[in-house]
Design an enzyme around this catalytic site. Structure first.
Site, PDB file in Angstrom:
ATOM      1  N   ASP A   1      -6.560  -6.753   4.338  1.00 28.39           N
ATOM      2  CA  ASP A   1      -7.564  -6.037   3.475  1.00 28.39           C
ATOM      3  C   ASP A   1      -8.668  -7.178   3.171  1.00 28.39           C
ATOM      4  O   ASP A   1      -9.826  -7.042   3.194  1.00 28.39           O
ATOM      5  CB  ASP A   1      -6.857  -5.261   2.559  1.00 28.39           C
ATOM      6  CG  ASP A   1      -8.133  -4.212   1.993  1.00 28.39           C
ATOM      7  OD1 ASP A   1      -9.060  -4.103   2.455  1.00 28.39           O
ATOM      8  OD2 ASP A   1      -7.780  -3.873   0.734  1.00 28.39           O
TER       9      ASP A   1
ATOM     10  N   LYS B   1       2.854 -15.340   2.443  1.00 25.30           N
ATOM     11  CA  LYS B   1       2.798 -16.105   0.989  1.00 25.30           C
ATOM     12  C   LYS B   1       4.332 -16.485   1.112  1.00 25.30           C
ATOM     13  O   LYS B   1       5.151 -16.121   0.134  1.00 25.30           O
ATOM     14  CB  LYS B   1       2.348 -15.293   0.014  1.00 25.30           C
ATOM     15  CG  LYS B   1       2.124 -15.845  -1.361  1.00 25.30           C
ATOM     16  CD  LYS B   1       1.307 -16.890  -1.360  1.00 25.30           C
ATOM     17  CE  LYS B   1       1.370 -17.606  -2.682  1.00 25.30           C
ATOM     18  NZ  LYS B   1       0.466 -18.972  -2.822  1.00 25.30           N
TER      19      LYS B   1
ATOM     20  N   ASP C   1     -12.669  -8.624   4.748  1.00 29.45           N
ATOM     21  CA  ASP C   1     -13.710  -8.670   4.038  1.00 29.45           C
ATOM     22  C   ASP C   1     -14.469  -9.957   3.896  1.00 29.45           C
ATOM     23  O   ASP C   1     -15.629 -10.126   4.123  1.00 29.45           O
ATOM     24  CB  ASP C   1     -13.660  -7.970   2.683  1.00 29.45           C
ATOM     25  CG  ASP C   1     -13.802  -6.508   2.284  1.00 29.45           C
ATOM     26  OD1 ASP C   1     -13.650  -5.923   3.430  1.00 29.45           O
ATOM     27  OD2 ASP C   1     -14.176  -5.960   1.317  1.00 29.45           O
TER      28      ASP C   1
ATOM     29  N   ASP D   1      -3.315 -18.093   0.481  1.00 32.77           N
ATOM     30  CA  ASP D   1      -4.660 -18.696  -0.403  1.00 32.77           C
ATOM     31  C   ASP D   1      -5.154 -19.722   0.591  1.00 32.77           C
ATOM     32  O   ASP D   1      -6.536 -19.810   0.200  1.00 32.77           O
ATOM     33  CB  ASP D   1      -3.946 -19.186  -1.688  1.00 32.77           C
ATOM     34  CG  ASP D   1      -2.697 -19.927  -1.542  1.00 32.77           C
ATOM     35  OD1 ASP D   1      -1.955 -20.205  -0.285  1.00 32.77           O
ATOM     36  OD2 ASP D   1      -2.081 -20.781  -2.340  1.00 32.77           O
TER      37      ASP D   1
ATOM     38  N   TYR E   1       0.835  -1.332   0.234  1.00 30.86           N
ATOM     39  CA  TYR E   1      -0.037  -0.098  -0.051  1.00 30.86           C
ATOM     40  C   TYR E   1       0.826   1.055  -0.065  1.00 30.86           C
ATOM     41  O   TYR E   1       0.373   2.225  -0.500  1.00 30.86           O
ATOM     42  CB  TYR E   1      -0.967   0.052   1.165  1.00 30.86           C
ATOM     43  CG  TYR E   1      -2.205  -0.583   1.164  1.00 30.86           C
ATOM     44  CD1 TYR E   1      -2.383  -1.804   0.594  1.00 30.86           C
ATOM     45  CD2 TYR E   1      -3.348  -0.013   1.389  1.00 30.86           C
ATOM     46  CE1 TYR E   1      -3.432  -2.550   0.512  1.00 30.86           C
ATOM     47  CE2 TYR E   1      -4.534  -0.811   1.270  1.00 30.86           C
ATOM     48  CZ  TYR E   1      -4.605  -2.209   0.756  1.00 30.86           C
ATOM     49  OH  TYR E   1      -5.812  -2.501   0.687  1.00 30.86           O
TER      50      TYR E   1
END
Ligand code: IPM
Ligand code: MG
Length: 357
Positions: free
Chosen positions: A245, A189, A249, A221, A138
């Protein structure tokens, strides 16, 4: 207690008005709470051509806590990036150094049917995502879109963490787990990305300070898959900005509605910004149908984390639970045939529940 109120755009002002009803009620009860309102996001672009005007930033830095609504809207999507509402929020997070973002996801018994997943998958779920909020792709440099030597357009962002950034948020993850069921899952990851290999290494180093917390690791994942396969396995997840993020959600929908989830973003000194995790929902703005509970629960987190008033936080959380158990429903959490109330009626119901306590 000094709180900055930043309603923002879309449904922000409507749901903020309901949180303000609670503040007014607590003031009537004798609490001394001072509030000041300022513009942010698209509303601030319209008025000052800047999504985070200086006076708004100053107010936030001078307050113990910021209650934030939501920002953004389709009319701002074509503005140059520095003018976009989202950039205002990111600048505010960075300026206040709000690196630890706590996003709880809890399924209320009375709403276990509202999830799009089967009831037995989500019933009783109570987890928290600790998302790093001021680093990662970000904010990493270089970034941008340029044209290379072959005349091709190239888009670049940089995924980057230094060990201090990882360490300080890892401590938050472990301490959150200590206060809960003692389990921390760190998501990365590392099979592909070096920056997240460092993430894993540093989290393991920090774990030596917390022998009472059971640490596990999961690739992002797999974590996305496990969250809908068997979410109950999670107590606290700690992860970087981008993965957090996305996963937060996803976790929100386990609870039935993104309209229910609050969040806290904190810096080292306990100053914080508290916001619903949902966005500005321009499609329903101004209709009086938005669910104000995420905003109200964000106010509860504000009392707990920035004002050291867990007593008020617990009262608000209990009032919300009572209202849900009474069957009061905004559109997003109502099942077919259930009576639907307005944003403002939901706020009133929470104030009434507080009053009866
Ligand atoms: C969130 C939002 C923000 C983010 C946007 C609005 C910049 O999605 O708080 O999760 O990506 O952090
Ligand atoms: Mg998000």
């Amino acid at each position: 207690m000094k709180i900055a109120l930043l309603p923002g755009d879309g449904i922000g002002p409507e749901i903020m008005a309901e949180a303000v009803k609670l503040i007014d009620f607590l003031v009537k009860e004798g609490e001394s709470i001072e509030t000041e309102t300022a513009l942010v996001g698209g509303a601030a672009v319209d008025a000052f051509d800047d999504p985070l005007p200086d006076q708004t930033l100053k107010l936030c830095l001078d307050s113990q806590a910021v209650l934030f609504g939501s920002i953004g809207g389709p009319q701002y999507d074509s503005l140059p990036r520095p003018k976009r509402p989202e950039r205002g929020l990111l600048r505010l997070r960075k300026a206040m150094d709000l690196f630890a973002n706590l996003r709880p996801a809890k399924v209320y018994d009375a709403l276990a049917d509202s999830s799009t997943l089967k009831k037995d998958v989500v019933a009783g779920l109570d987890m928290m995502i600790v998302r790093e909020l001021t680093g990662d792709i970000y904010f990493g440099e270089p970034r941008g879109i340029h044209t290379n030597e072959q005349g091709l357009r190239v888009g670049v962002n940089t995924m980057i963490y230094d060990e201090n950034e990882i360490r300080r948020v890892a401590h938050w993850g472990f301490q959150a787990a200590q206060k809960r069921r003692g389990m921390l899952c760190s998501v990365d990851k590392m099979n592909v990305l070096e920056s997240t290999q460092l993430w894993r290494d540093v989290v393991i180093e920090v774990s030596r300070d917390y022998p009472d917390v059971k640490l596990t690791h999961m690739l992002v994942d797999n974590a996305a898959m496990q969250l809908i396969r068997q979410p109950q396995q999670f107590d606290v997840i700690v992860t970087g900005n981008l993965f957090g993020d996305i996963l937060s959600d996803e976790a929100s929908m386990l609870t039935g509605s993104i309209g229910l989830l609050p969040s806290a973003s904190l810096n080292q000194s306990g100053q914080g910004l508290f916001e619903p995790i949902h966005g500005s929902a321009p499609d329903i703005a101004g209709k009086g149908i938005a669910n104000p509970l995420a905003q109200i629960l964000s106010l509860a987190m504000l009392f707990r984390y920035s004002l050291q008033r867990s007593d008020l936080a617990e009262r608000i959380e209990l009032a919300v639970e009572q209202v849900i158990n009474q069957g009061v429903r905004t559109k997003d959490i109502a099942r077919a045939g259930e009576r639907v109330v307005s944003t403002s009626a939901m706020g009133d119901a929470v104030v009434n529940a507080l009053q009866r306590q």
